[in-house]
Design a protein around this motif. Structure first.
Motif, PDB file in Angstrom:
ATOM      1  N   GLY A 116      -6.008  12.444   2.892  1.00 38.55           N
ATOM      2  CA  GLY A 116      -5.962  11.037   2.485  1.00 38.55           C
ATOM      3  C   GLY A 116      -6.760  10.138   3.408  1.00 38.55           C
ATOM      4  O   GLY A 116      -7.474   9.235   2.960  1.00 38.55           O
ATOM      5  N   PHE A 117      -6.671  10.379   4.708  1.00 39.90           N
ATOM      6  CA  PHE A 117      -7.420   9.567   5.678  1.00 39.90           C
ATOM      7  C   PHE A 117      -8.929   9.748   5.515  1.00 39.90           C
ATOM      8  O   PHE A 117      -9.704   8.823   5.758  1.00 39.90           O
ATOM      9  N   LEU A 118      -9.356  10.942   5.082  1.00 45.88           N
ATOM     10  CA  LEU A 118     -10.786  11.221   4.929  1.00 45.88           C
ATOM     11  C   LEU A 118     -11.312  10.895   3.527  1.00 45.88           C
ATOM     12  O   LEU A 118     -12.497  11.083   3.249  1.00 45.88           O
ATOM     13  N   GLY A 119     -10.428  10.420   2.639  1.00 41.39           N
ATOM     14  CA  GLY A 119     -10.863  10.090   1.282  1.00 41.39           C
ATOM     15  C   GLY A 119     -10.691  11.247   0.305  1.00 41.39           C
ATOM     16  O   GLY A 119     -11.423  11.330  -0.687  1.00 41.39           O
TER      17      GLY A 119
ATOM     18  N   SER B  96     -11.921   2.850   3.901  1.00 45.06           N
ATOM     19  CA  SER B  96     -10.939   1.951   4.512  1.00 45.06           C
ATOM     20  C   SER B  96      -9.668   1.984   3.677  1.00 45.06           C
ATOM     21  O   SER B  96      -9.714   2.181   2.464  1.00 45.06           O
ATOM     22  N   LEU B  97      -8.530   1.816   4.311  1.00 47.17           N
ATOM     23  CA  LEU B  97      -7.241   1.909   3.628  1.00 47.17           C
ATOM     24  C   LEU B  97      -6.653   0.519   3.432  1.00 47.17           C
ATOM     25  O   LEU B  97      -6.774  -0.355   4.292  1.00 47.17           O
ATOM     26  N   ASN B  98      -5.997   0.336   2.289  1.00 47.93           N
ATOM     27  CA  ASN B  98      -5.386  -0.951   1.957  1.00 47.93           C
ATOM     28  C   ASN B  98      -3.867  -0.785   1.925  1.00 47.93           C
ATOM     29  O   ASN B  98      -3.327  -0.125   1.036  1.00 47.93           O
ATOM     30  N   PHE B  99      -3.187  -1.381   2.903  1.00 50.13           N
ATOM     31  CA  PHE B  99      -1.734  -1.224   3.023  1.00 50.13           C
ATOM     32  C   PHE B  99      -0.957  -2.350   2.351  1.00 50.13           C
ATOM     33  O   PHE B  99       0.273  -2.391   2.439  1.00 50.13           O
ATOM     34  N   THR B 100      -1.640  -3.262   1.678  1.00 48.46           N
ATOM     35  CA  THR B 100      -0.965  -4.442   1.117  1.00 48.46           C
ATOM     36  C   THR B 100      -0.030  -4.101  -0.036  1.00 48.46           C
ATOM     37  O   THR B 100       0.885  -4.869  -0.348  1.00 48.46           O
ATOM     38  N   SER B 101      -0.243  -2.949  -0.688  1.00 45.16           N
ATOM     39  CA  SER B 101       0.592  -2.599  -1.852  1.00 45.16           C
ATOM     40  C   SER B 101       1.882  -1.889  -1.469  1.00 45.16           C
ATOM     41  O   SER B 101       2.688  -1.551  -2.348  1.00 45.16           O
ATOM     42  N   MET B 102       2.103  -1.647  -0.169  1.00 44.30           N
ATOM     43  CA  MET B 102       3.242  -0.836   0.241  1.00 44.30           C
ATOM     44  C   MET B 102       4.591  -1.476  -0.080  1.00 44.30           C
ATOM     45  O   MET B 102       5.605  -0.789  -0.123  1.00 44.30           O
ATOM     46  N   GLY B 103       4.595  -2.757  -0.321  1.00 38.02           N
ATOM     47  CA  GLY B 103       5.857  -3.426  -0.652  1.00 38.02           C
ATOM     48  C   GLY B 103       6.178  -3.424  -2.133  1.00 38.02           C
ATOM     49  O   GLY B 103       7.239  -3.909  -2.535  1.00 38.02           O
TER      50      GLY B 103
ATOM     51  N   ALA C 145      -4.419   3.758  -3.217  1.00 34.15           N
ATOM     52  CA  ALA C 145      -4.014   5.095  -3.674  1.00 34.15           C
ATOM     53  C   ALA C 145      -4.122   6.103  -2.538  1.00 34.15           C
ATOM     54  O   ALA C 145      -3.291   7.016  -2.432  1.00 34.15           O
ATOM     55  N   TYR C 146      -5.138   5.953  -1.675  1.00 33.52           N
ATOM     56  CA  TYR C 146      -5.251   6.836  -0.513  1.00 33.52           C
ATOM     57  C   TYR C 146      -4.040   6.680   0.408  1.00 33.52           C
ATOM     58  O   TYR C 146      -3.551   7.661   0.982  1.00 33.52           O
ATOM     59  N   VAL C 147      -3.535   5.462   0.544  1.00 32.84           N
ATOM     60  CA  VAL C 147      -2.330   5.230   1.355  1.00 32.84           C
ATOM     61  C   VAL C 147      -1.127   5.928   0.719  1.00 32.84           C
ATOM     62  O   VAL C 147      -0.294   6.531   1.415  1.00 32.84           O
TER      63      VAL C 147
END
Length: 733
Positions: free
Chosen positions: A309-312, A249-256, A91-93
């Motif tokens: 977003g980067f800072l939470g 930490s950011l999770n980019f796996t959902s971007m697709g 969600a942060y991403v």
């Protein structure tokens, strides 16, 4: 180079006022930031991070002047879905990506984005957001956590939650529910208490202070633990060191995934619409009559959202409630936004432990009140008074938003509006043939030093309103403008609502805005009647006068004065008073006046703030035309608050050899020499020997009133007598 020096000098001169205003705003932003984050299922600190990052970055890079930024009400529903479906780290991403899209919208000059949506559809979307907030948080306010499928289920469960709360046998839950109910009562009734000292601390901050005080009372006074159930207390608020050390930490796996990008689009759409609507509303309140650069603001909001977003933190949007408070507290430039962020930083750095003493139901009560304001019955009544077709658009948008989602809901509102427009005009061709044609012609009328004529052809609706808006925004507000719709076959509610806003703006800033050419629409088309009602037409109060009105009528007869119960909206004679610089006057009524109108007493209805921050105030005032030039000034009884204003940079003008007067009265104005000369012995003696009133001069007339409420008959007589004798003293100078 001199204007630049003057600007710098003016900035530092206004700095104390903006620091003071930023402090007051931070008192609201702290509990709202915590509450909105928790309502979104995010960590409590996420809302504060958004306010701090946004306040610093937008104050440095933004294009508005007196707005305040932070987490927004409108994003609660979208963030709930995003965090539930994607997880917090993804969600942060999504928040970061929505910030990037906002920056792109700013570079594409899409600051007119909110104008592409029908007003009733936007109202329906905002009401749905209000119900989403209210539906879920109401149960937590009563210390009753439940899980349901959608908002409608949450709303249907409200009676059962109230019933369960009435039968609690757990002491911790009883105290938690009581904290929620008492906090809601504070939110509901606080604005009704017109006390300047009490209202120096906003209602949400009173809830925070009372909650913390309650906790310390049990711990220190009774040597007992806080009786509120631990699961209903705020937890997990880190201090500054932990915030920096524990950047998520950011999770980019959902971007697709489709759900990821639908969340990004929803966050972008809602944050941009909420921000643009807020900027538009706050510009009306700006006492210095400036226009915001909305495209620059979009870029700054986008950049701040990326940083947040980067800072939470959550999305950064322009917020109307805090912005309205900022203006009313004397905020005059972007530094108040900056200092509101700095004070929040200090609060978290110094009092993060104390914040964990706040009960969750107390914070949720603030959000329940906010949700109610967005979806109150008054909104539905207003939409219905505009037209039945607008109510249909409103409810379709609201229901689809609740059942499916925000983007689908607003699109449903747009499609419904288009269908209704076609049905009203019985013609698809009107829109298909003319949608790409330039429908606005503007030129400066020949033979006049100032004055613009704007002719609108074919149709004017939310689809092509931006063309008319671009022309009108190019005209300075002190000019005269005539907008002619006589060649326009159709004008929709969104356009008429905006015409009304322009009329108020130009009138307040010394110009004149006229809409003509709509008379012929009455007889020959099925155009909704509400479109004509948007023009400022006075209405008559019922012929059955109340007891107070009858007494006022008798009073007028006794003093050989005129009395009228009619509502009047031609109020340009009041606009030059600084008291109304940040307020919107709805109308005056119950007017008692002399034949030449040199003395007028009237009841007045005006509003402070805009949108959900709007509060309607009714008062009784006296207008005194002096018939000669006098200095501009404001005179009040001096008290503790006025002494605080002096510290914040508002100078109290001393009168030579009148120390008693200077100690008892707070006198301010720009031309100190003229004001000191005007306040001679006769005038100072008059004020010293009479009751205190708020007295303000606009240079040729005086505005006088006592309390911000309607006056009794006795108070009316005293006010009239005071004004009449004061006028005699001034004219005998």
């Amino acid at each position: 180079m001199s204007p630049k020096k003057n600007n710098i000098k003016g900035f530092f001169k206004a700095l104390p006022k903006n620091i003071f205003s930023g402090f007051v705003v931070s008192l609201i932003a702290l509990p709202l930031g915590l509450g909105l984050a928790m309502a979104s299922d995010a960590p409590p600190i996420a809302g504060i991070i958004a306010a701090i990052v946004g306040g610093i970055m937008v104050s440095l890079l933004g294009g508005s002047h007196v707005t305040i930024v932070g987490p927004g009400n409108g994003l609660v529903g979208v963030l709930l879905v995003a965090i539930a479906s994607l997880g917090l780290e993804s969600a942060y991403v999504a928040i970061i990506c929505s910030g990037i899209l906002l920056i792109i919208l700013g570079f594409l000059r899409m600051g007119t984005l909110a104008d592409f949506f029908p007003s009733s559809a936007i109202q329906g979307m905002l009401a749905a957001i209000g119900l989403i907030i209210l539906g879920k948080q109401f149960h937590i306010m009563f210390a009753h956590k439940i899980k349901r499928e959608d908002t409608i289920d949450y709303l249907l469960e409200i009676p059962y939650t109230i019933n369960d709360a009435l039968h609690y046998d757990n002491k911790g839950l009883i105290y938690a529910a009581l904290a929620g109910v008492l906090s809601l009562a504070i939110m509901l009734f606080y604005s009704k208490i017109r006390n300047k000292y009490l209202q120096l601390i906003p209602a949400p901050m009173w809830i925070v202070l009372l909650s913390i005080g309650f906790s310390y009372y049990f711990e220190i006074g009774l040597h007992e633990p806080n009786p509120i159930a631990k699961e209903y207390m705020i937890s997990g608020i880190p201090d500054i060191h932990h915030i920096i050390a524990e950047i998520p930490s950011l999770n980019f796996t959902s971007m697709g995934s489709l759900s990821f990008w639908s969340s990004v689009l929803a966050l972008t759409l809602i944050s941009s619409i909420e921000s643009l609507l807020s900027i538009k509303a706050v510009d009306k309140l700006d006492p210095e009559k400036r226009r915001s650069n909305v495209n620059r603001d979009l870029k700054a909001l986008g950049l701040a959202t990326v940083g947040s977003g980067f800072l939470g933190g959550l999305n950064v949007v322009t917020v109307i409630a805090r912005s309205s408070v900022n203006v009313n507290q004397g905020g005059s430039n972007r530094s108040s936004n900056f200092f509101h962020a700095i004070f929040l930083l200090l609060f978290i750095g110094l009092f993060s432990t104390q914040l964990t003493r706040i009960p969750l139901p107390a914070l949720m009560a603030i959000l329940v009140y906010t949700g109610y304001k967005l979806a109150s019955p008054d909104v539905i009544k207003k939409i219905f008074s505009i037209g039945k077709e607008q109510l249909l658009i409103f409810f379709i948008t609201l229901i689809v938003t609740l059942k499916i989602g925000l983007i689908t809901g607003i699109l449903a509102g747009v499609v419904t509006t288009l269908i209704i427009h076609v049905m009203i005009n019985k013609s698809v061709g009107l829109f298909v043939r003319n949608v790409l044609k330039p429908n606005v012609l503007m030129y400066k009328e020949p033979g006049t030093q100032s004055g613009f004529y704007v002719s609108v052809k074919h149709f004017c609706s939310f689809i092509n309103y931006y063309r008319l808006k671009d022309r009108l925004d190019a005209v300075p507000e002190h000019e005269d403008v005539i907008v002619d719709f006589s060649l326009c076959e159709f004008v929709d509610h969104t356009v008429m609502e905006n015409m009304n806003s322009y009329n108020e703006l130009f009138e307040k800033r010394g110009g004149h805005f006229d809409v003509i050419g709509l008379d012929m629409h009455d007889a020959d088309s099925n155009h909704p009647f509400a479109l004509r009602r948007m023009l400022p037409v006075p209405k008559i109060i019922s012929d059955n006068l109340t007891r107070r009105q009858t007494s006022m009528e008798v009073l007028a007869q006794d003093y050989s004065l005129n009395y009228s119960s009619k509502k009047e909206k031609s109020l340009s004679f009041l606009n030059s008073f600084s008291f109304f610089g940040t307020k919107h006057i709805n109308h005056i009524y119950n007017k008692i006046s002399q034949q030449d109108l040199s003395i007028q007493i009237f009841d007045i209805e005006f509003s402070e703030g805009e949108f959900i921050a709007k509060e309607v105030v009714r008062s009784t005032m006296l207008y005194l035309n002096i018939n000669r030039l006098i200095p501009k000034f404001t005179l009040d009884k001096e008290g503790f608050l006025e002494k605080l204003y002096a510290i914040a940079g508002f100078r109290d003008i001393p009168i030579h050899n009148r120390s008693d007067f200077s100690n008892r009265f707070y006198l301010k104005g720009d031309n100190e020499a003229d004001i000191s000369s005007f306040f001679n012995n006769d005038i100072t003696n008059f004020f010293e020997s009479n009751p205190y009133y708020h007295v303000e001069s606009n240079g040729e007339a005086l505005l006088i009133f006592g309390k911000e409420r309607l006056a009794s008959l006795k108070e009316l007589k005293a006010l009239y007598d005071f004004g009449k004798r004061l006028k005699d003293v001034i004219q005998n100078q």
